[in-house]
Structures are given as C-alpha cells and as structure tokens.
Design a protein around this motif. Sequence first.
Motif: not given
Length: 145
Positions: A36, A74, A101, A106, A109-110
């Motif tokens: 990340l 985002t 992220y 997003p 996976d943040v």
Amino acid sequence: MAVVAAAVYFVLAVGAAVMFGKGMDRNLQGPRLRALWAEGLTAEARCTAVRTEEAQDAEGGFIVHRRPTLEFRTGDGRTVVFEDRQSRLEPAVGDFVTVHYGAADPEGDVTTRTPSFLVLHARAVITGVGSVFALITAVVLALVL
C-alpha cells in the motif's frame, strides 16, 4: 567435536531467526502495508462517526475500542467509507486523517497506518538480531565445549 556442535547450533538458530522474522512480518501485516505504501496513493479522510466496542482481555478486565468510520475520495472520484479497526488513531467526528489505499480495491485495501521503520524492516531486523545472537552463542559454545 565442539566446533561441529556449535556450527550445527548456528545453522539451526539462524533458520529459527529467519522463520521467526517471517512470521512476525506477516503478523504485523508487513507485506500488505508495504504494498500500500509503495503505491503512493493517499487521501485525506474525514471521520464521520465513532463506534465504541467493549471487549474482555485475557485476565477478564474490560477494554474499550474506538472504531472510527472514515470517508475519503479516491483519485478517480470514488467515495470510500470504511471502519478503521487496526489503527491506534482516535480521531473525533469531523477530524481528518491521511489514508493510504490500493488502486485496485480502495474499499478493502486501506490503512491509516503511516510507514514505520519496524514494519518496513521487521523481517531484516529480527533475522539480523537473531543471527548475531546465534553467532555469539555458537562461538561461546565452541569455546566452552
């Protein structure tokens, strides 16, 4: 004979240090967090709510966890809302925090965790310290036996 025993000990101890370093790295979520952080995608997230959760620790005492709900946009304009369950940050409603992220996912996976030396280099540090300890111990074993 003492040198052979010390050499066998050294090889086994370094192997154990490598395995322990690998395990700790996975436990600290090192591979995921490094990926990340390497993507370099960040945003400012606003805390929209804070949920309080009570739990019991191993000794039977109560622990209170604060779970902030964060919202950010985002780079491609999508709005993401997620509950941060792993950070030690305790923002109040309306506060802003930086999130890292992944472009592919997003929502899933943040993280609010910032790059740290320990997570970036956990495997190398643990393996290195374990190997040095193994070497010192092997030398002492060779001299004493």
